[in-house]
Motif scaffolding. Structure first.
Motif, mmCIF file in Angstrom:
data_model
loop_
_atom_site.group_PDB
_atom_site.id
_atom_site.type_symbol
_atom_site.label_atom_id
_atom_site.label_comp_id
_atom_site.label_asym_id
_atom_site.label_seq_id
_atom_site.Cartn_x
_atom_site.Cartn_y
_atom_site.Cartn_z
ATOM 1 N N TYR A 525 0.838 -1.194 0.000
ATOM 2 C CA TYR A 525 0.000 0.000 0.000
ATOM 3 C C TYR A 525 0.880 1.254 0.000
ATOM 4 C CZ TYR A 525 -3.613 3.177 1.857
ATOM 5 O OH TYR A 525 -4.472 4.207 2.064
ATOM 6 N N PHE A 537 3.513 13.980 -9.246
ATOM 7 C CA PHE A 537 4.498 15.061 -9.229
ATOM 8 C C PHE A 537 5.092 15.252 -10.632
ATOM 9 C CE2 PHE A 537 8.836 16.634 -8.618
ATOM 10 C CZ PHE A 537 8.594 17.749 -7.824
ATOM 11 N N LEU A 540 2.522 16.706 -13.017
ATOM 12 C CA LEU A 540 2.235 18.125 -12.803
ATOM 13 C C LEU A 540 3.393 18.996 -13.264
ATOM 14 C CD1 LEU A 540 0.442 18.045 -9.351
ATOM 15 C CD2 LEU A 540 -0.542 18.605 -11.575
ATOM 16 N N VAL A 541 4.595 18.571 -12.948
ATOM 17 C CA VAL A 541 5.754 19.365 -13.376
ATOM 18 C C VAL A 541 5.815 19.418 -14.893
ATOM 19 C CG1 VAL A 541 8.269 19.475 -13.408
ATOM 20 C CG2 VAL A 541 7.081 18.960 -11.281
ATOM 21 N N THR A 544 2.853 21.698 -16.235
ATOM 22 C CA THR A 544 2.851 23.128 -15.920
ATOM 23 C C THR A 544 4.166 23.824 -16.242
ATOM 24 O OG1 THR A 544 3.444 22.615 -13.655
ATOM 25 C CG2 THR A 544 1.106 22.942 -14.118
ATOM 26 N N ASN B 8 0.041 5.650 6.088
ATOM 27 C CA ASN B 8 -0.219 5.410 4.659
ATOM 28 C C ASN B 8 -1.467 6.140 4.193
ATOM 29 O OD1 ASN B 8 1.943 3.796 4.249
ATOM 30 N ND2 ASN B 8 0.857 1.878 4.564
ATOM 31 N N CYS B 9 -2.538 5.993 4.982
ATOM 32 C CA CYS B 9 -3.807 6.618 4.594
ATOM 33 C C CYS B 9 -3.659 8.136 4.593
ATOM 34 C CB CYS B 9 -4.916 6.196 5.549
ATOM 35 S SG CYS B 9 -5.414 4.493 5.323
ATOM 36 N N ILE B 11 -0.952 9.861 4.066
ATOM 37 C CA ILE B 11 -0.177 10.273 2.892
ATOM 38 C C ILE B 11 -1.069 10.310 1.668
ATOM 39 C CG2 ILE B 11 1.667 9.589 1.318
ATOM 40 C CD1 ILE B 11 3.170 8.488 3.691
ATOM 41 N N LEU B 12 -1.912 9.280 1.550
ATOM 42 C CA LEU B 12 -2.805 9.235 0.394
ATOM 43 C C LEU B 12 -3.785 10.406 0.410
ATOM 44 C CD1 LEU B 12 -3.762 7.768 -2.102
ATOM 45 C CD2 LEU B 12 -5.244 6.384 -0.668
ATOM 46 N N GLY B 15 -1.125 13.927 0.893
ATOM 47 C CA GLY B 15 0.066 14.044 0.069
ATOM 48 C C GLY B 15 -0.148 14.816 -1.227
ATOM 49 N N PRO B 16 -1.214 14.518 -1.964
ATOM 50 C CA PRO B 16 -1.402 15.189 -3.250
ATOM 51 C C PRO B 16 -1.422 16.708 -3.155
ATOM 52 C CG PRO B 16 -2.853 13.330 -3.093
ATOM 53 C CD PRO B 16 -2.198 13.452 -1.777
ATOM 54 N N VAL B 19 2.149 17.741 -2.983
ATOM 55 C CA VAL B 19 2.783 17.509 -4.277
ATOM 56 C C VAL B 19 2.339 18.572 -5.270
ATOM 57 C CG1 VAL B 19 2.783 15.935 -6.249
ATOM 58 C CG2 VAL B 19 3.172 15.057 -3.954
ATOM 59 N N TYR B 20 1.051 18.861 -5.231
ATOM 60 C CA TYR B 20 0.527 19.856 -6.165
ATOM 61 C C TYR B 20 1.215 21.201 -5.946
ATOM 62 C CZ TYR B 20 -2.845 22.251 -9.108
ATOM 63 O OH TYR B 20 -3.430 22.952 -10.124
ATOM 64 N N SER B 22 4.154 21.806 -4.565
ATOM 65 C CA SER B 22 5.583 21.853 -4.872
ATOM 66 C C SER B 22 5.863 21.631 -6.350
ATOM 67 C CB SER B 22 6.335 20.821 -4.027
ATOM 68 O OG SER B 22 5.764 19.556 -4.223
ATOM 69 N N ALA B 23 4.982 20.915 -7.038
ATOM 70 C CA ALA B 23 5.268 20.591 -8.429
ATOM 71 C C ALA B 23 4.899 21.725 -9.378
ATOM 72 C CB ALA B 23 4.546 19.314 -8.824
ATOM 73 N N THR B 24 3.829 22.439 -9.069
ATOM 74 C CA THR B 24 3.375 23.502 -9.961
ATOM 75 C C THR B 24 4.102 24.812 -9.639
ATOM 76 O OG1 THR B 24 1.580 23.863 -8.445
ATOM 77 C CG2 THR B 24 1.083 22.520 -10.358
ATOM 78 N N SER B 27 4.747 27.041 -5.962
ATOM 79 C CA SER B 27 5.832 27.119 -4.990
ATOM 80 C C SER B 27 6.842 28.201 -5.389
ATOM 81 C CB SER B 27 6.515 25.749 -4.872
ATOM 82 O OG SER B 27 6.830 25.260 -6.156
ATOM 83 N N ASN B 143 -8.547 12.958 -2.837
ATOM 84 C CA ASN B 143 -7.968 13.304 -4.136
ATOM 85 C C ASN B 143 -9.021 13.872 -5.075
ATOM 86 O OD1 ASN B 143 -4.999 12.191 -4.512
ATOM 87 N ND2 ASN B 143 -6.100 10.912 -3.067
#
Lengths: 565, 228
Positions: A525, A537, A540-541, A544, B8-9, B11-12, B15-16, B19-20, B22-24, B27, B143
């Motif tokens: 899991y 990640f 998205l990178v 964008t 785990n739960c 993070i699920l 987490g997104p 991630v959203y 930091s990735a777009t 940030s 999500n």
């Protein structure tokens, strides 16, 4: 703006933040009872007899479930075996117990008792077919457990659909060759419990009541007394399930009904007999009638001599056509003969058979198989009326697992009541040999089936193992009150139980069954979640900022390292 | 082990969002402040919503689907739109573009929503010994909610903040906002009235959120074009 204006009421905010924080802390450390299944379980009895330990010696459960008892290489010391009693292999179990193979625990599923709320929908025929088989297994099982020393916890519970579904699940994974372990998941049985404690100073409580006879002016002497006695406590593999509907709930119900009938006769001075009637509900029955012994010892000599005879009622709820009168003096004895003939006259008129069995008392043997033997030992004429043709062994036939309400046939109890009451009345009023029915049906003195039935029902719901029945127990108070409704001078006698016995508590508990995931599953899991986030990640990178940026991200760390170096 | 499952739960579920962020480009423009403020606005909006719900809704004992009640619930959902509009207009962060602003607000909004509605159940439930799929589904739902909230923020920013949008698209934008706002009611309809299994419901949520996101993205792009 909202968050700026809040600054003014800073104290209020601070206070509310504090309270919210406390709430959060409370929530965080509260463990909720969140098990999918919680079942009531009843522990195997734990007792010491003459210093030797017997029964199940532990109560704490925290293991995964298994379903197979078969002796294999598998280590079962961390597995709780769940098994249905109806298809239990007793020789296998016996082997496991005698070879002292370690088990994590044992959970035995008893078939539903008929009449209990959960089995109502089911057909009666179905269960009757299996009755004989189940009875034999339960009796054997009980015998095995009571005389064994088992170092792990053993619990009983009743089958229900949920438990059977869980059992089927466990069986399936066992067959697939994945015995329960931390890596494969399964069901975890959790029952936190402290070490069972010895019941401090267990008591036995005898209850007695009198119906005094009418003293004529002429007799200065004490009136003769007839005693009706029944032992009310039980003993079985699971103390919390030992309701003993037949042994000896039936006897107690019959005794109370006889007391009720005679109290009506004795309430009118015209029909008051010239005998005192003594009703005794004794405890300690399974332990060689210890309570009866102490009760008799508390009588003074004159009273003991005034007892004409005593009738002990024992297991009279499931006979078909034959009852036995057990005596310890030869049947030719004139007093015994008189009592037996009185009973058999009535029996003949009622169309039932009664037989007589003579069993000599061996004074040197501590075993007292019948209650009347305690009377005989103090030279009081006494008989036991029972459906059992032979004396039960020590701690047997005393209200065990099988002895529940559906075993008892009410009409058998009515017939017993009628038999005893009628013969008693003929003796009291001197009507021997005459065919007069005193307690005939439809008269004001007829047997009240509802009364008997309600007492049988009550006793079939009340486990009555003497050390767990305190003086303040509602059942004791109910017996006392009932007897004082019909008789006078009701008296409770408290005695400590024979010192060779000691009992341990924790007779019932709630077992939580959790379906647990395996560690492997959680690892997978985590892996799935991690790769999902990683892909997200990258996606998205790439969308964008462009693919080049993405590649740069993974290139930069080494180059940065190179720079700093 | 159960703590492991909880992590785990979590993070699920959360987490997104990270991630959203930091990735777009969010940030890069350091819009964290905007997101946090949006989260605060979310809290206040939710409070207002709860008060409205408590005032206008009956507490039903049965777990059945009641159309009238759900309609009220959906209309109370429009308070969300007001909240997002407020966040978009008031939380001016001068140096970011319209596109980044709505993302920052939507992200903060979705994160606050997740924390408020999922953290406590997760903490209490997923740490227990009992294993259920429920908490994994909750994580997936979080999500879907992130996607939905981003789409809603995008549409709200289109609806009121962009002046020169094609006239023909206005009804579509309004319709999409209505669909997005009534999404909780639709899900509850699917769950209660149609009696779908949780797995199916979560799948539906994920697919519908992606679908709505796609439409919102298309709308946003087509509105962008004339101005550029």
């Amino acid at each position: 703006m909202a968050w700026r204006t809040r600054g003014r009421g800073g104290d209020v905010v601070l206070e509310s933040v504090c309270s919210v924080l406390t709430l959060v802390l409370v929530v965080a450390f509260v463990e909720l009872g969140d098990a999918a299944t919680a079942v009531d379980v009843y522990r195997l009895i734990q007792y010491d007899f003459a210093g030797a330990p017997f029964g199940s010696r532990a109560a704490d459960l925290n293991h995964l479930a298994g379903s197979s008892l078969s002796v294999s290489e598998a280590d079962l010391s961390r597995t709780v075996i769940i098994h249905q009693v109806r298809d239990l292999n007793l020789t296998l179990l016996n082997g496991i117990i005698t070879s002292k193979q370690p088990l994590g625990g044992l959970l035995l599923l008893l078939p539903q008792r008929i009449g209990s709320s959960e089995s109502e929908g089911k057909t009666r025929n179905d269960s009757i077919n299996n009755d004989e088989l189940t009875r034999n297994i339960l009796t054997e099982l009980e015998k095995l457990f009571i005389h064994a020393h088992i170092p792990y916890p053993v619990y009983f519970t009743f089958e229900n659909d949920k438990l059977l579904a869980i059992l089927a699940d466990v069986k399936r994974s066992d067959v697939n060759g994945q015995p329960a372990s931390a890596t494969s998941g399964g069901y975890k049985l959790v029952l936190p419990s402290r070490e069972p404690k010895k019941v401090s100073s267990p008591t036995i409580i005898n209850i007695q009541g009198w119906l005094p006879g009418l003293k004529g002016d002429s007799d200065a002497n004490q009136l003769p007394t007839i005693a009706i006695v029944a032992s009310y406590d039980t003993f079985g593999a699971a103390p919390a399930l030992s309701v003993g509907s037949d042994s000896n709930g039936s006897g107690v119900a019959a005794l109370l009904e006889i007391a009720r009938l005679f109290s009506r006769l004795y309430s009118n001075s015209k029909t008051r007999g010239r005998y005192n009637l003594l009703f005794g509900l004794t405890s300690g029955g399974p332990y060689n009638y210890n309570g009866t012994l102490k009760w008799l010892k508390s009588f003074d000599q004159r009273l003991r001599e005034s007892i004409d005879y005593a009738i002990c009622l024992n297991s009279i709820g499931s006979w078909k056509n034959e009852l036995w009168v057990h005596v310890s003096k030869p049947p030719e004895n004139v007093y015994i003969k008189q009592v037996f003939e009185g009973l058999s006259d009535v029996a003949r008129e009622m169309g039932v058979k009664i037989g007589i069995k003579h069993k000599k008392i061996n004074i040197s043997n501590p075993r007292v198989a019948w209650e009347h033997e305690q009377f005989s030992r103090v030279r009081v004429t006494a008989i036991t009326l029972s459906e059992l043709s032979a004396a039960p062994e020590f701690l047997e036939s005393s209200g065990g697992l099988y002895d529940s309400r559906n075993l008892v046939d009410e009409t058998a109890v009515y017939k017993s009541v009628k038999l005893v009451a009628e013969s008693l009345a003929r003796h009291v009023y001197g009507l021997q040999g005459r065919n007069i029915e005193i307690f005939s049906e439809n008269s004001s003195l007829s047997i009240n089936p509802f009364y008997v039935k309600s007492w049988l029902d009550l006793m079939s719901r009340t486990p009555r193992v003497a050390p767990f029945l305190q003086k303040t127990d509602p059942f004791i108070s109910a017996l006392e009150k009932e007897l004082s409704d019909h008789t006078v001078d009701v008296h409770l006698q408290l005695e400590s139980i024979d010192g060779t016995f000691s009992f341990y508590d924790s007779t019932r508990a709630t077992l939580h069954i959790y379906q647990v995931a395996s560690v492997t599953f959680d690892l997978l899991y985590l892996l799935a979640v991690g790769s999902y986030l990683f892909l997200l990640f990258c996606f998205l990178v790439a969308t964008t900022r462009g693919v080049d940026d993405l590649i740069n991200i993974f290139r930069r760390p080494p180059s940065r390292k190179a720079k700093t170096a | 082990m159960t703590m492991f499952h909880f992590i785990n739960c979590a993070i699920l579920a959360f987490g997104p969002h990270a991630v959203y962020y930091s990735a777009t480009p969010l940030s890069e423009h350091e819009t964290l402040g905007t997101s946090i403020k949006a989260a605060v606005v979310y809290l206040l909006t939710t409070l207002a919503k709860l008060i409205c719900l408590a005032t206008f809704l009956k507490v039903s004992d049965t777990d059945s689907f009641d159309l009238y009640q759900e309609l009220i619930k959906a209309s109370i959902g429009f308070i969300d739109v007001v909240g997002i509009y407020f966040a978009l207009t008031q939380l001016t962060h001068r140096n970011i573009s319209q596109a980044h602003k709505f993302q920052a607000v939507g992200l903060g909004w979705a994160f606050a929503d997740s924390v408020l509605y999922r953290l406590a159940p997760l903490w209490i439930g997923a740490r227990g010994l009992e294993f259920t799929w429920e908490y994994i589904f909750q994580g997936l739902e979080a999500n879907a909610n992130l996607v939905l909230n981003l789409s809603l923020a995008a549409l709200v920013s289109l609806m009121w903040l962009r002046k020169n949008k094609p006239k023909s698209l206005i009804p579509i934008i309004y319709a999409c906002v209505i669909v997005l706002v009534s999404m909780p009611s639709i899900v509850s309809y699917v769950r209660k009235a149609l009696g779908w299994q949780p797995l199916k419901v979560v799948g539906f949520e994920l697919i519908s959120s992606l679908f709505m996101a796609f439409i919102s993205w298309q709308l946003f792009e087509s509105c962008q074009r004339p101005s550029t």
